[in-house]
Scaffold this active site. Structure first.
Site, mmCIF file in Angstrom:
data_model
loop_
_atom_site.group_PDB
_atom_site.id
_atom_site.type_symbol
_atom_site.label_atom_id
_atom_site.label_comp_id
_atom_site.label_asym_id
_atom_site.label_seq_id
_atom_site.Cartn_x
_atom_site.Cartn_y
_atom_site.Cartn_z
ATOM 1 N N CYS A 2 0.908 -1.405 -0.277
ATOM 2 C CA CYS A 2 -0.102 -0.052 -0.042
ATOM 3 C C CYS A 2 1.013 1.306 0.285
ATOM 4 C CB CYS A 2 -1.195 0.313 1.229
ATOM 5 S SG CYS A 2 -1.606 -1.609 1.496
ATOM 6 N N ARG A 27 4.550 0.150 -6.186
ATOM 7 C CA ARG A 27 4.623 -0.532 -4.979
ATOM 8 C C ARG A 27 3.980 -1.391 -5.539
ATOM 9 N NH1 ARG A 27 6.245 1.902 -0.628
ATOM 10 N NH2 ARG A 27 5.223 0.826 1.075
ATOM 11 N N TRP A 76 -2.983 -2.392 -2.060
ATOM 12 C CA TRP A 76 -2.488 -4.001 -1.625
ATOM 13 C C TRP A 76 -3.245 -4.518 -0.767
ATOM 14 C CZ3 TRP A 76 -0.120 -7.755 -0.513
ATOM 15 C CH2 TRP A 76 0.464 -8.681 -1.725
ATOM 16 N N ASN A 112 -1.048 1.668 6.073
ATOM 17 C CA ASN A 112 0.055 0.271 5.072
ATOM 18 C C ASN A 112 0.696 -0.592 6.014
ATOM 19 O OD1 ASN A 112 1.430 -0.790 3.740
ATOM 20 N ND2 ASN A 112 3.326 0.349 3.712
ATOM 21 N N GLY A 113 0.285 -2.113 6.144
ATOM 22 C CA GLY A 113 0.176 -3.042 7.506
ATOM 23 C C GLY A 113 -0.146 -4.057 7.156
ATOM 24 N N GLU A 495 18.461 -15.816 -9.811
ATOM 25 C CA GLU A 495 18.269 -14.646 -9.969
ATOM 26 C C GLU A 495 17.876 -14.749 -11.961
ATOM 27 O OE1 GLU A 495 17.373 -12.063 -8.861
ATOM 28 O OE2 GLU A 495 17.243 -10.122 -9.877
ATOM 29 N N LYS A 499 13.737 -13.221 -13.002
ATOM 30 C CA LYS A 499 13.753 -12.049 -13.288
ATOM 31 C C LYS A 499 12.423 -12.748 -14.869
ATOM 32 C CE LYS A 499 14.061 -9.252 -11.986
ATOM 33 N NZ LYS A 499 15.268 -8.648 -10.852
ATOM 34 N N GLU A 502 8.374 -13.435 -13.604
ATOM 35 C CA GLU A 502 7.808 -12.451 -12.278
ATOM 36 C C GLU A 502 7.128 -11.145 -13.213
ATOM 37 O OE1 GLU A 502 9.952 -9.552 -9.176
ATOM 38 O OE2 GLU A 502 11.897 -9.989 -11.203
ATOM 39 N N HIS A 518 18.307 -35.148 -11.177
ATOM 40 C CA HIS A 518 17.740 -36.028 -9.780
ATOM 41 C C HIS A 518 16.071 -35.942 -10.035
ATOM 42 C CE1 HIS A 518 21.643 -37.196 -8.721
ATOM 43 N NE2 HIS A 518 21.721 -36.263 -8.472
ATOM 44 N N LYS A 617 6.307 -3.431 -4.898
ATOM 45 C CA LYS A 617 8.356 -3.312 -4.292
ATOM 46 C C LYS A 617 8.528 -3.448 -3.131
ATOM 47 C CE LYS A 617 11.562 -0.967 -6.871
ATOM 48 N NZ LYS A 617 12.193 -2.470 -6.965
#
Ligand code: F6R
Length: 622
Positions: A2, A27, A76, A112-113, A495, A499, A502, A518, A617
């Site tokens: 948020c 965000r 969010w 926010n939280g 990484e 990338k 996402e 395996h 973010k």
């Protein structure tokens, strides 16, 4: 997660709030809202689901909401689905189904939280006659403030501090009280919030880029502090309601650093800013040809005493830790564990005074990384934070801080902060190796000389972008991609895979090349794309063999290797060459083609590159 904004001054608040919210879009959010008040008139609330332009349309770009004091929010969803009624701001009174309009309320707020004990608090408020119109924990917080405000007939600061004592969880709150027409009250625990001031105006925001256009003078409100924000004047209080002083910080980076600057997306811009981010980070840590970490406060004696390093982080920052593990162990000979912050915080990992816990975080606000930092401190470890955002919570709470110099990173998928973290970790490894006499002064100098060549070599890799653009246009319909490598190449694969998935939403996995057989190799079928990272000389043939095992089961192979290694073309279908450098620093170059592949695949699939679905973010909830 948020985003919170606020404004109080002499101009119309709504257009400023909308503009600030637009700079927090990165965000991640699914609905947005504003509450604006006009002098003594009640707050008018407008909310909308979806993108911010819906809210802008609903308010005629803010013109329909008159008033010079207001708060805004991008939500969010955590508690309750992304609907208008659950969107913020929330109010202490009752709301219509739409949750919009002039609201008969004494308190309006954004948050926010996550409030962990909101059910218990809600039950208490229900017993006292409150009713609830939304499913959110925020409505509970706003009504709890209202409850204390009225019950004890106290001022906003005291009502808020009483709530802070009762609330468990994390929050940044911005609240307006009917009886305080041009003021906003803010509180913070473990969620980011900054307050900007100008001569006759004040601003609140979750992050600096939201208000940089208006002011560079910023207060970082401390954890468990309350702020009373009037036009051009802010007063801070601790939990006891006593006034405390919070310094004013001048933001030195340019507003343009948070603009697209002619690039189609922030991510592409930030990919191109990597040579500069690396150069700036190196320049801040190497002075006159010598590593200088005095600003971190890490002494030579402390470094000599280290018995164990635990690197703790999330996502891409954790991938930096994976790469750093190879480099630190190889150069400095110190054992390194790399832990996911969300796991570390709940594990009983043996830690003692000889353990150095390194937290890596771009934002410096990631909830799991912050909690891990606190756990490490409680258990007596020394802590070092490698952080990009100056003044962030992790930076303030760690014993030692090493700042990366990537500047503001806006795209959700990290690129330049990752690269800056990598070289910061390289410098740390070389420094430790030198102090612990694992490397001679000449070797240290040689390594630093090589690191200094990285920005130019990164530029050369960027020149290959058309080939990668072409390749990704061929793979836009791919369903599965495997990224494989051994040693440091495995860390780079992790990484590259993140990338890709996402931002392109194509399923991908990273595997240590030797581990594929395996189990996972059963997923390889005709035309499955397997990307092999082949930068480590001793491991090259081994990984090529693993790639061939995939090819004989139908896979299409892409290899990333160093210039001159042309024999790779006998084995793989498509090759990307990168310049040579010391093997320890290869991640800095090999990651760039992988970032570009992810970027162009996302663009080819017509996706929202900078703001991928479901992601935020700065992940400020657990
Ligand atoms: C992926 C990405 C995330 C972050 C992670 C940690 O592209 O950006 O995986 O790396 O959320 O964030 P920070 O570094 O802010 O702690």
């Amino acid at each position: 997660m948020c985003g919170i904004v606020g404004y109080t001054g002499h101009r119309q608040a709504a257009p400023i709030l909308l503009d600030s919210l637009s700079r927090l879009e990165y965000r991640g959010y699914d609905s947005a809202g504003l509450a604006v008040r006009n002098g003594t008139a009640l707050a008018e609330v407008v909310k909308a689901t979806g993108k911010l332009y819906h809210l802008a349309d609903k308010t005629d770009q803010g013109r329909a909401l008159a008033g010079c004091c207001g708060i805004g929010h991008t939500r969010w969803a955590t508690h309750g689905d992304p609907s208008v009624v659950n969107a913020h701001p929330h109010v202490s009174g009752n709301c219509s189904g739409s949750g919009s309009g002039t609201v008969e309320s004494d308190v309006a707020g954004v948050h926010n939280g996550i409030i962990e004990n909101y059910t218990e608090l809600k039950e208490k408020l229900l017993r006292h006659g409150y009713t609830f119109y939304s499913d959110t924990d925020t409505e509970v917080a706003v009504k709890l403030v209202d409850y204390y405000y009225k019950k004890y007939k106290i001022g906003p600061v005291d009502a808020i501090t009483r709530c802070m004592v009762r609330i468990r969880g994390s929050y940044a709150l911005a609240l307006m009280f009917k009886d305080y027409p041009d003021e906003i009250f803010a509180a913070r625990k473990d969620s980011p919030l900054i307050i900007g001031v100008d001569e006759k105006e004040s601003y609140l925001a979750s992050d600096v880029p939201a208000i940089l256009k208006y002011t560079r003078q910023v207060h970082y409100i401390g954890n468990l502090q309350v702020a009373r924000v009037a036009p051009g004047k802010v007063t801070f209080f601790d939990l006891n309601g006593d006034e405390v002083s919070v310094p004013l910080t001048e933001i030195t980076w340019d507003a343009e650093a948070a603009e697209k600057g002619g690039y189609e997306h922030f991510m592409l811009k930030e990919i191109h800013e990597q040579p500069q981010a690396v150069r700036d980070t190196l320049n801040s840590l190497v002075k006159d040809g010598q590593i200088d970490l005095t600003e971190t406060g890490l002494t030579d004696e402390m470094i000599r005493e280290i018995g164990q390093i635990d690197i703790v982080a999330c996502g891409s920052a954790w991938h930096v830790g994976m790469a750093a593990q190879y480099v630190i162990e190889d150069l400095a000979g110190i054992p390194v564990r790399v832990e996911l912050a969300s796991e570390f915080r709940y594990r009983n990992i043996p830690i003692d005074r000889k353990t150095l816990v390194i937290i890596i975080s771009q934002s410096g606000e990631t909830a799991d990384s912050l909690a891990a930092l606190r756990v490490a401190k409680e258990r007596g470890a020394a802590t070092l934070a490698i952080v990009n955002v100056i003044g962030s919570t992790i930076a303030r709470e760690a014993d030692h801080v090493l700042y990366t110099m990537a500047g503001p990173e806006i795209a959700v998928a990290t690129t330049k902060a990752y690269s800056a973290q990598l070289v910061a970790a390289d410098i740390l490894a070389i420094h430790m190796a030198g102090i612990r006499e694992k490397m001679t002064a000449d070797q240290v100098r040689e390594m630093l000389g090589e690191l200094a060549t990285l920005p130019d070599k990164m530029r050369r890799v960027l020149e290959e972008k058309e080939r990668l653009q072409w390749f990704s246009s061929k793979m836009a319909n791919t369903h599965d991609i495997f990224f494989i490598g051994r040693g440091l190449d495995y860390a780079i694969s992790l990484e590259g895979s993140l990338k890709m998935k996402e931002i392109s939403y194509i399923h991908s996995e990273a595997y240590a090349a030797g581990e594929l057989k395996h189990g996972t190799i059963s997923l390889i079928e005709n035309n499955t794309l397997v990307i092999g990272v082949l930068t480590q000389k001793e491991l090259y043939e081994k990984t090529v063999s693993n790639m061939m095992e995939c090819k004989s089961r139908g896979a299409y192979l892409l290899g990333i290797t160093t210039n001159g290694n042309f024999s790779v073309e006998d084995s793989v279908n498509f090759t990307v060459y990168i310049p040579k450098t010391d093997q320890h620093f290869m991640a800095s170059l090999a990651v760039i083609p992988l970032q570009l592949l992810g970027y162009y695949t996302s663009v080819n699939r017509g996706l929202d590159v900078d703001k991928p679905r479901n992601l935020a973010k700065s992940v400020t909830v657990e």
